[in-house]
Design a protein around this motif. Structure first.
Motif, PDB file in Angstrom:
ATOM      1  N   ARG A  27       0.834  -1.195   0.000  1.00  0.00           N
ATOM      2  CA  ARG A  27       0.000   0.000   0.000  1.00  0.00           C
ATOM      3  C   ARG A  27       0.873   1.251   0.000  1.00  0.00           C
ATOM      4  O   ARG A  27       1.760   1.395   0.842  1.00  0.00           O
ATOM      5  CB  ARG A  27      -0.906   0.025   1.228  1.00  0.00           C
ATOM      6  CG  ARG A  27      -1.923  -1.116   1.264  1.00  0.00           C
ATOM      7  CD  ARG A  27      -2.920  -0.995   0.137  1.00  0.00           C
ATOM      8  NE  ARG A  27      -3.930  -2.053   0.186  1.00  0.00           N
ATOM      9  CZ  ARG A  27      -4.804  -2.285  -0.784  1.00  0.00           C
ATOM     10  NH1 ARG A  27      -4.783  -1.540  -1.872  1.00  0.00           N
ATOM     11  NH2 ARG A  27      -5.692  -3.244  -0.666  1.00  0.00           N
ATOM     12  N   ALA A  47       0.154   4.102   0.911  1.00  0.00           N
ATOM     13  CA  ALA A  47      -0.021   4.844   2.157  1.00  0.00           C
ATOM     14  C   ALA A  47       1.004   4.443   3.204  1.00  0.00           C
ATOM     15  O   ALA A  47       1.373   5.252   4.063  1.00  0.00           O
ATOM     16  CB  ALA A  47      -1.430   4.617   2.707  1.00  0.00           C
ATOM     17  N   GLN A  48       1.499   3.211   3.132  1.00  0.00           N
ATOM     18  CA  GLN A  48       2.424   2.715   4.145  1.00  0.00           C
ATOM     19  C   GLN A  48       3.887   2.832   3.736  1.00  0.00           C
ATOM     20  O   GLN A  48       4.768   2.876   4.596  1.00  0.00           O
ATOM     21  CB  GLN A  48       2.088   1.259   4.477  1.00  0.00           C
ATOM     22  CG  GLN A  48       0.739   1.123   5.177  1.00  0.00           C
ATOM     23  CD  GLN A  48       0.280  -0.306   5.292  1.00  0.00           C
ATOM     24  OE1 GLN A  48       0.307  -1.077   4.334  1.00  0.00           O
ATOM     25  NE2 GLN A  48      -0.168  -0.689   6.474  1.00  0.00           N
ATOM     26  N   TRP A  73      -2.055   8.187   9.441  1.00  0.00           N
ATOM     27  CA  TRP A  73      -1.355   6.993   8.955  1.00  0.00           C
ATOM     28  C   TRP A  73      -0.110   6.710   9.786  1.00  0.00           C
ATOM     29  O   TRP A  73       0.268   5.555   9.986  1.00  0.00           O
ATOM     30  CB  TRP A  73      -0.997   7.152   7.479  1.00  0.00           C
ATOM     31  CG  TRP A  73      -2.146   6.782   6.591  1.00  0.00           C
ATOM     32  CD1 TRP A  73      -2.897   7.606   5.811  1.00  0.00           C
ATOM     33  CD2 TRP A  73      -2.688   5.470   6.403  1.00  0.00           C
ATOM     34  NE1 TRP A  73      -3.872   6.894   5.155  1.00  0.00           N
ATOM     35  CE2 TRP A  73      -3.768   5.581   5.491  1.00  0.00           C
ATOM     36  CE3 TRP A  73      -2.369   4.217   6.909  1.00  0.00           C
ATOM     37  CZ2 TRP A  73      -4.517   4.472   5.088  1.00  0.00           C
ATOM     38  CZ3 TRP A  73      -3.115   3.121   6.509  1.00  0.00           C
ATOM     39  CH2 TRP A  73      -4.178   3.254   5.605  1.00  0.00           C
ATOM     40  N   GLU A  97      -1.498   4.977  12.906  1.00  0.00           N
ATOM     41  CA  GLU A  97      -1.949   3.619  12.620  1.00  0.00           C
ATOM     42  C   GLU A  97      -0.769   2.672  12.423  1.00  0.00           C
ATOM     43  O   GLU A  97      -0.783   1.535  12.895  1.00  0.00           O
ATOM     44  CB  GLU A  97      -2.850   3.610  11.385  1.00  0.00           C
ATOM     45  CG  GLU A  97      -4.218   4.214  11.619  1.00  0.00           C
ATOM     46  CD  GLU A  97      -5.226   3.791  10.580  1.00  0.00           C
ATOM     47  OE1 GLU A  97      -4.940   2.861   9.792  1.00  0.00           O
ATOM     48  OE2 GLU A  97      -6.318   4.395  10.547  1.00  0.00           O
ATOM     49  N   ASP A  98       0.244   3.140  11.716  1.00  0.00           N
ATOM     50  CA  ASP A  98       1.409   2.290  11.495  1.00  0.00           C
ATOM     51  C   ASP A  98       2.190   2.064  12.780  1.00  0.00           C
ATOM     52  O   ASP A  98       2.771   0.993  12.989  1.00  0.00           O
ATOM     53  CB  ASP A  98       2.320   2.913  10.428  1.00  0.00           C
ATOM     54  CG  ASP A  98       1.781   2.706   9.024  1.00  0.00           C
ATOM     55  OD1 ASP A  98       0.745   2.014   8.888  1.00  0.00           O
ATOM     56  OD2 ASP A  98       2.360   3.230   8.066  1.00  0.00           O
ATOM     57  N   ASP A 133      -9.652   8.280   2.586  1.00  0.00           N
ATOM     58  CA  ASP A 133      -8.873   7.981   1.377  1.00  0.00           C
ATOM     59  C   ASP A 133      -8.970   6.527   0.938  1.00  0.00           C
ATOM     60  O   ASP A 133      -8.492   6.186  -0.144  1.00  0.00           O
ATOM     61  CB  ASP A 133      -7.401   8.344   1.594  1.00  0.00           C
ATOM     62  CG  ASP A 133      -6.753   7.553   2.718  1.00  0.00           C
ATOM     63  OD1 ASP A 133      -7.452   6.776   3.393  1.00  0.00           O
ATOM     64  OD2 ASP A 133      -5.534   7.707   2.920  1.00  0.00           O
ATOM     65  N   ASN A 134      -9.543   5.650   1.777  1.00  0.00           N
ATOM     66  CA  ASN A 134      -9.636   4.216   1.439  1.00  0.00           C
ATOM     67  C   ASN A 134      -8.273   3.636   1.045  1.00  0.00           C
ATOM     68  O   ASN A 134      -8.182   2.768   0.186  1.00  0.00           O
ATOM     69  CB  ASN A 134     -10.652   3.988   0.316  1.00  0.00           C
ATOM     70  CG  ASN A 134     -12.070   4.305   0.738  1.00  0.00           C
ATOM     71  OD1 ASN A 134     -12.481   3.944   1.842  1.00  0.00           O
ATOM     72  ND2 ASN A 134     -12.810   5.010  -0.099  1.00  0.00           N
ATOM     73  N   THR A 135      -7.214   4.162   1.650  1.00  0.00           N
ATOM     74  CA  THR A 135      -5.808   3.781   1.432  1.00  0.00           C
ATOM     75  C   THR A 135      -5.290   4.160   0.050  1.00  0.00           C
ATOM     76  O   THR A 135      -4.129   3.879  -0.254  1.00  0.00           O
ATOM     77  CB  THR A 135      -5.565   2.267   1.648  1.00  0.00           C
ATOM     78  OG1 THR A 135      -6.063   1.520   0.536  1.00  0.00           O
ATOM     79  CG2 THR A 135      -6.186   1.776   2.940  1.00  0.00           C
TER      80      THR A 135
END
Length: 627
Positions: A390, A392-393, A412, A415-416, A495-497
């Protein structure tokens, strides 16, 4: 017979000492050179994705799991990759120490010194195979845990070797090691026990004062060692509330799981490492009379070739991944020209979307997006990984920050941190987003953590000045452009990733009076190929830039193309560059000549002449998938 066997550590002939040490020395030099040449950026990123704090709370946090002490030591060592050269020298030195300990503990004959290459080869493979998994590892310090684990196992076996065989001292030590080693080193304590049992079965008569143990005695000790290995983790299971029963025997080992899938091929170097001392121990029983020197040399030559082939097969090499790592550092330094230099290199073929997005960000920061956006390789090559990556990550958080979406960047990061653990990279981004949002207490909390680190205290002190002088943010070359992007109205969205699609749609549907922000809305509408959104963004841009000496080329191309496609907007009175109109006419004429071609064939045929234009992007760049 022992005096006839020359093993490393007791050889009196200097030539034999050098001959025995030569394979290991050559390996260490080659491994260090290869890491220095190919993995500097990766190792630097590894320490940014890790964290070590010299506090009792940090240690207690890690030791809430079996093997926490090993994780703590590994995290301490990883931080030295902040300077990759220093970290590599340290790592290679540890591998040399492992080979020296292996030689001394197992008393490896000189002719079999090449067998000592198995363990460091597996350790090298365990590091260089990582690739994108570095972003998904949940075990703190896992990258160097095999090295530290092997070192502790050999030290435990060395103590066994030094203890006399009388009075059950060795059995007592094995019991102490399993009972005390498991909470400290997790599953790596089992490797130390294995080394002790190997010594038990391969020790020759004169190595112990009491004579050769009987087979029955060895079998009994082996049974007790195995029984303790099985029982001790079960006993400690009740002491670790956060470790499930299914993971009690693998504590301290990465599970290589992403989502619901486990990728077992990452475990192959670990398996080789676990078995690496078997041939080393077996060599202790091969006397010169039973194995001639030439045969030993040939066998070790074949082994060296096999090890080299194995490491090469494991070595993850991907040009786009390397580019992403280099671009991340360039963005951190605000070296936008370097970002463009890396993106301009087309040797890797089609780039990933992360590369393309950073290229667009760099051009936007330099004020050249409207003239050069399509002058670079474009594409949507998926990340080269066996699991779903992803954006995002792996790179979306800095993009969110630079485009003014601070809440998404912070979200993010948090979350990470919850999923994969706290690290330097996320802490730095959380400091910046907190400063931009005016959350001074939040920024101070993370700055205080970074000030406790070995290499980021100065960084923290620099950004701490903005806590007392927030007015400096508007003058800072990093923060000033971001503040311009934060002029949008507040709204609840997600953003739904999908970082790229979210940013494009958010900007394309946005509106504002800040010239920098408004230009980004125009760029987004342009990239989305949305004609209805483009026209209001363009006219707003033109109004805000009245009196500008030149309208950027790609904006002109879009206006000229859309004006001819729809005829809804009168463009007859607009001043276009002669080259813009000429390129359009040549494009359409060439299209008529290539009418029988498929779209894929046209994409190849048109690219040399028109690949740098919006015309090419609009008609022939399709089906690019983001992630």
């Amino acid at each position: 017979m022992l005096h006839q066997i020359h093993y490393i550590g007791r050889m009196k002939n200097p030539n034999k000492v050098w001959a025995a040490c030569l394979p290991g020395a050559l390996f260490l030099i080659a491994a260090g050179w290869a890491l220095l040449k190919y993995e500097q950026e990766f190792l630097f990123r590894a320490q940014e994705l890790s964290l070590f704090l010299p506090t009792s709370l940090f240690y207690k946090t890690l030791t809430a799991y079996p093997g926490g002490t090993l994780s703590w030591i590994s995290a301490f060592l990883i931080q030295f990759f902040h300077n990759p050269q220093t970290g590599i020298v340290l790592l290679v030195a540890l591998w040399g120490l492992i080979m020296a300990l292996g030689a001394a503990v197992f008393r490896v004959p000189a002719r079999w010194s090449g067998l000592l290459l198995i363990a460091p080869s597996a350790l090298l493979a365990a590091i260089v195979q990582t690739g994108y998994f570095i972003f998904y590892a949940k075990l703190p310090g896992y990258l160097l845990m095999p090295t530290v684990g092997m070192l502790t196992a050999l030290c435990a076996a060395g103590v066994w070797r030094l203890l006399p065989a009388r009075y059950g001292l060795r059995l007592l030590w094995m019991t102490v090691w399993i009972g005390g080693g498991y909470p400290l080193f997790g599953a790596w304590s089992f490797l130390g026990t294995l080394c002790m049992l190997l010594l038990l079965w391969t020790t020759d008569k004169q190595a112990i004062a009491s004579g050769k143990p009987s087979t029955a005695r060895r079998s009994l000790v082996t049974f007790l060692g195995i029984a303790l290995t099985l029982i001790v983790p079960l006993l400690f299971y009740h002491c670790y509330a956060q470790t499930g029963l299914a993971h009690i025997y693998t504590a301290g080992l990465p599970n290589f799981q992403v989502g619901e899938t486990t990728f077992f091929h990452y475990r192959y170097p670990y398996l080789v490492l676990a078995l690496s001392m078997l041939p080393v121990a077996g060599a202790c029983r091969l006397t010169p009379q039973r194995m001639k020197g030439m045969y030993a040399f040939l066998l070790q030559g074949l082994l060296t070739v096999a090890l080299g082939a194995g490491v090469k097969a494991c070595w993850y090499r991907d040009a786009n991944f390397d580019k992403e790592l280099r671009i991340a550092r360039a963005v951190e330094r605000l070296d936008w020209e370097e970002v463009l230099n890396i993106a301009r290199d087309g040797s890797s073929g089609a780039p990933t979307r992360l590369i393309v997005m950073n290229k667009n960000l760099a051009l936007f920061r330099l004020g050249r997006a409207g003239d050069e956006m399509f002058h670079y390789p474009d594409g949507g090559t998926p990340p080269n990984a066996p699991f779903t990556v992803r954006l995002a990550q792996v790179g979306g958080k800095p993009l969110y920050m630079h485009y003014g979406k601070e809440n998404f960047a912070y979200r993010w990061c948090m979350e990470d941190c919850v999923e994969f653990g706290w690290n330097i990279e996320n802490l730095k981004l959380m400091v910046k987003t907190a400063l931009l949002n005016g959350d001074r207490d939040v920024a101070r909390k993370y700055l205080n953590l970074l000030k406790r680190t070995r290499y980021y205290a100065d960084w923290a002190c620099h950004y701490e000045t903005y806590l007392e002088h927030p007015d400096r943010l508007a003058k800072d070359p990093e923060f000033a452009p971001i503040l311009h992007m934060m002029t949008y109205r507040d709204q609840l969205d997600g953003d739904n990733t999908l970082v790229e699609m979210y940013l494009l749609k958010a900007f394309a549907n946005g509106d504002g009076d800040d010239p920098l922000y408004q230009e980004q809305t125009l760029i987004a509408a342009l990239l989305l190929k949305d004609i209805d959104l483009f026209w209001p963004r363009f006219f707003k841009y033109a109004t805000l830039h009245t009196g500008a000496p030149h309208m950027p080329t790609h904006y002109q191309e879009a206006v000229y193309l859309y004006g001819h496609l729809e005829n809804k907007v009168d463009i007859s009175q607009m001043p276009f560059d002669a080259e813009v109109k000429d390129t359009y006419e040549r494009f359409m004429a060439f299209n008529r000549q290539c009418g029988a071609m498929s779209e894929a064939q046209k994409a190849l045929a048109f690219y040399p002449q028109f690949g740098h234009t919006f015309y090419y992007y609009y008609f022939l760049v399709r089906n690019i998938k983001t992630y």
